[in-house]
Design a protein around this motif. Structure first.
Motif, PDB file in Angstrom:
ATOM      1  N   THR A  81      56.042  61.973 -14.198  1.00 31.55           N
ATOM      2  CA  THR A  81      56.673  60.699 -13.863  1.00 31.55           C
ATOM      3  C   THR A  81      58.026  60.579 -14.556  1.00 31.55           C
ATOM      4  O   THR A  81      58.112  60.774 -15.771  1.00 31.55           O
ATOM      5  CB  THR A  81      55.771  59.523 -14.287  1.00 31.55           C
ATOM      6  OG1 THR A  81      54.519  59.634 -13.616  1.00 31.55           O
ATOM      7  CG2 THR A  81      56.406  58.185 -13.964  1.00 31.55           C
ATOM      8  N   PRO A  82      59.066  60.244 -13.825  1.00 32.73           N
ATOM      9  CA  PRO A  82      60.378  60.042 -14.465  1.00 32.73           C
ATOM     10  C   PRO A  82      60.442  58.645 -15.086  1.00 32.73           C
ATOM     11  O   PRO A  82      61.103  57.742 -14.572  1.00 32.73           O
ATOM     12  CB  PRO A  82      61.365  60.210 -13.308  1.00 32.73           C
ATOM     13  CG  PRO A  82      60.596  59.752 -12.110  1.00 32.73           C
ATOM     14  CD  PRO A  82      59.161  60.143 -12.376  1.00 32.73           C
ATOM     15  N   HIS A  83      59.717  58.445 -16.164  1.00 31.60           N
ATOM     16  CA  HIS A  83      59.624  57.127 -16.805  1.00 31.60           C
ATOM     17  C   HIS A  83      61.011  56.528 -17.041  1.00 31.60           C
ATOM     18  O   HIS A  83      61.922  57.206 -17.480  1.00 31.60           O
ATOM     19  CB  HIS A  83      58.867  57.228 -18.127  1.00 31.60           C
ATOM     20  CG  HIS A  83      57.442  57.649 -17.965  1.00 31.60           C
ATOM     21  ND1 HIS A  83      56.494  56.849 -17.384  1.00 31.60           N
ATOM     22  CD2 HIS A  83      56.818  58.797 -18.294  1.00 31.60           C
ATOM     23  CE1 HIS A  83      55.335  57.483 -17.376  1.00 31.60           C
ATOM     24  NE2 HIS A  83      55.506  58.674 -17.920  1.00 31.60           N
ATOM     25  N   GLY A  84      61.126  55.259 -16.711  1.00 31.39           N
ATOM     26  CA  GLY A  84      62.390  54.560 -16.892  1.00 31.39           C
ATOM     27  C   GLY A  84      63.283  54.597 -15.664  1.00 31.39           C
ATOM     28  O   GLY A  84      64.252  53.861 -15.584  1.00 31.39           O
ATOM     29  N   LEU A  85      62.944  55.448 -14.700  1.00 25.02           N
ATOM     30  CA  LEU A  85      63.750  55.558 -13.487  1.00 25.02           C
ATOM     31  C   LEU A  85      62.993  55.113 -12.240  1.00 25.02           C
ATOM     32  O   LEU A  85      63.499  55.243 -11.132  1.00 25.02           O
ATOM     33  CB  LEU A  85      64.216  57.009 -13.278  1.00 25.02           C
ATOM     34  CG  LEU A  85      65.115  57.574 -14.365  1.00 25.02           C
ATOM     35  CD1 LEU A  85      65.447  59.024 -14.065  1.00 25.02           C
ATOM     36  CD2 LEU A  85      66.386  56.751 -14.482  1.00 25.02           C
ATOM     37  N   THR A  86      61.768  54.616 -12.411  1.00 25.65           N
ATOM     38  CA  THR A  86      60.956  54.225 -11.259  1.00 25.65           C
ATOM     39  C   THR A  86      61.333  52.821 -10.805  1.00 25.65           C
ATOM     40  O   THR A  86      61.979  52.059 -11.515  1.00 25.65           O
ATOM     41  CB  THR A  86      59.464  54.296 -11.606  1.00 25.65           C
ATOM     42  OG1 THR A  86      59.200  53.387 -12.675  1.00 25.65           O
ATOM     43  CG2 THR A  86      59.061  55.705 -12.024  1.00 25.65           C
ATOM     44  N   ASP A 133      52.853  54.894 -13.964  1.00 23.36           N
ATOM     45  CA  ASP A 133      51.616  55.574 -14.342  1.00 23.36           C
ATOM     46  C   ASP A 133      51.905  57.047 -14.626  1.00 23.36           C
ATOM     47  O   ASP A 133      52.807  57.639 -14.047  1.00 23.36           O
ATOM     48  CB  ASP A 133      50.576  55.466 -13.222  1.00 23.36           C
ATOM     49  CG  ASP A 133      50.088  54.045 -13.014  1.00 23.36           C
ATOM     50  OD1 ASP A 133      50.224  53.214 -13.930  1.00 23.36           O
ATOM     51  OD2 ASP A 133      49.566  53.766 -11.920  1.00 23.36           O
ATOM     52  N   HIS A 134      51.112  57.635 -15.493  1.00 23.85           N
ATOM     53  CA  HIS A 134      51.244  59.051 -15.823  1.00 23.85           C
ATOM     54  C   HIS A 134      50.534  59.868 -14.749  1.00 23.85           C
ATOM     55  O   HIS A 134      49.351  59.654 -14.490  1.00 23.85           O
ATOM     56  CB  HIS A 134      50.618  59.344 -17.193  1.00 23.85           C
ATOM     57  CG  HIS A 134      51.199  58.519 -18.291  1.00 23.85           C
ATOM     58  ND1 HIS A 134      52.412  58.812 -18.875  1.00 23.85           N
ATOM     59  CD2 HIS A 134      50.744  57.390 -18.894  1.00 23.85           C
ATOM     60  CE1 HIS A 134      52.675  57.921 -19.812  1.00 23.85           C
ATOM     61  NE2 HIS A 134      51.673  57.043 -19.838  1.00 23.85           N
ATOM     62  N   ARG A 135      51.251  60.783 -14.104  1.00 23.52           N
ATOM     63  CA  ARG A 135      50.689  61.630 -13.046  1.00 23.52           C
ATOM     64  C   ARG A 135      51.113  63.073 -13.271  1.00 23.52           C
ATOM     65  O   ARG A 135      52.261  63.332 -13.587  1.00 23.52           O
ATOM     66  CB  ARG A 135      51.192  61.205 -11.666  1.00 23.52           C
ATOM     67  CG  ARG A 135      50.798  59.821 -11.260  1.00 23.52           C
ATOM     68  CD  ARG A 135      51.326  59.513  -9.850  1.00 23.52           C
ATOM     69  NE  ARG A 135      51.209  58.111  -9.533  1.00 23.52           N
ATOM     70  CZ  ARG A 135      50.087  57.478  -9.207  1.00 23.52           C
ATOM     71  NH1 ARG A 135      48.962  58.155  -9.154  1.00 23.52           N
ATOM     72  NH2 ARG A 135      50.069  56.198  -8.940  1.00 23.52           N
ATOM     73  N   SER A 136      50.166  63.986 -13.030  1.00 19.30           N
ATOM     74  CA  SER A 136      50.527  65.403 -13.059  1.00 19.30           C
ATOM     75  C   SER A 136      51.130  65.769 -11.706  1.00 19.30           C
ATOM     76  O   SER A 136      51.106  64.976 -10.760  1.00 19.30           O
ATOM     77  CB  SER A 136      49.288  66.262 -13.340  1.00 19.30           C
ATOM     78  OG  SER A 136      48.384  66.213 -12.251  1.00 19.30           O
ATOM     79  N   SER A 147      48.676  52.771 -16.364  1.00 22.53           N
ATOM     80  CA  SER A 147      49.173  52.062 -17.546  1.00 22.53           C
ATOM     81  C   SER A 147      48.073  51.248 -18.225  1.00 22.53           C
ATOM     82  O   SER A 147      48.105  51.069 -19.427  1.00 22.53           O
ATOM     83  CB  SER A 147      50.363  51.183 -17.180  1.00 22.53           C
ATOM     84  OG  SER A 147      50.011  50.292 -16.144  1.00 22.53           O
ATOM     85  N   GLY A 148      47.082  50.775 -17.490  1.00 21.74           N
ATOM     86  CA  GLY A 148      45.997  50.002 -18.085  1.00 21.74           C
ATOM     87  C   GLY A 148      44.823  50.836 -18.565  1.00 21.74           C
ATOM     88  O   GLY A 148      43.861  50.309 -19.126  1.00 21.74           O
ATOM     89  N   ASP A 149      44.855  52.145 -18.348  1.00 22.34           N
ATOM     90  CA  ASP A 149      43.743  53.024 -18.732  1.00 22.34           C
ATOM     91  C   ASP A 149      43.839  53.417 -20.201  1.00 22.34           C
ATOM     92  O   ASP A 149      44.931  53.553 -20.744  1.00 22.34           O
ATOM     93  CB  ASP A 149      43.756  54.317 -17.899  1.00 22.34           C
ATOM     94  CG  ASP A 149      43.362  54.103 -16.454  1.00 22.34           C
ATOM     95  OD1 ASP A 149      42.764  53.065 -16.142  1.00 22.34           O
ATOM     96  OD2 ASP A 149      43.666  54.993 -15.632  1.00 22.34           O
ATOM     97  N   ASP A 150      42.666  53.648 -20.798  1.00 24.82           N
ATOM     98  CA  ASP A 150      42.659  54.180 -22.146  1.00 24.82           C
ATOM     99  C   ASP A 150      42.128  55.612 -22.157  1.00 24.82           C
ATOM    100  O   ASP A 150      41.800  56.159 -23.199  1.00 24.82           O
ATOM    101  CB  ASP A 150      41.868  53.292 -23.102  1.00 24.82           C
ATOM    102  CG  ASP A 150      40.446  53.034 -22.648  1.00 24.82           C
ATOM    103  OD1 ASP A 150      40.065  53.509 -21.560  1.00 24.82           O
ATOM    104  OD2 ASP A 150      39.702  52.347 -23.377  1.00 24.82           O
TER     105      ASP A 150
END
Length: 115
Positions: free
Chosen positions: A21-26, A33-36, A67-70
């Motif tokens: 995920t290009p965090h900050g650019l979405t 969310d974190h995705r492979s 984002s809400g997952d642990d």
């Protein structure tokens, strides 16, 4: 490190090495969310309650941590209609059973023979 391996300008590095995920650019918060990258493959499948030959469908296997997952989940999905998510510990347990059970291991052997 090549130029293609560098994060895009403005993108934040992620704590998860597998995250693409290009965090900050979405555009949308859910896109953070974190995705492979996921692995795509064509598989013939059917609902376990159904008969018949099944249908070949494009499936994707990857990791997801919303984002809400642990915890991180292994996701197996074919579009919006078919999806299964297993927490990583359950995915590991499934892999162990497939690897360690002698009957399953023999049937799933990748040697080209049909048992």
């Amino acid at each position: 490190m090549s130029r293609n391996d560098l994060p895009a300008p403005g993108a934040m590095r992620c704590a998860f090495a597998w995250c693409t995920t290009p965090h900050g650019l979405t555009v949308h918060p859910a896109d953070e969310d974190h995705r492979s990258a996921g692995i795509a493959l064509a598989l013939r499948a059917r609902d376990a309650r159904a008969g018949g030959p099944g249908e070949t469908t494009e499936w994707e296997v990857g990791l997801l941590r919303r984002s809400g997952d642990d915890e991180t989940w292994m996701v197996i999905e074919a579009g919006r209609a078919l999806s299964l998510a297993l927490p990583v510990d359950a995915a590991r347990a499934l892999g162990k059973v497939l690897r360690d059970d002698p009957d399953l291991r023999a049937w799933l052997a990748v040697d080209g023979s049909d048992r």
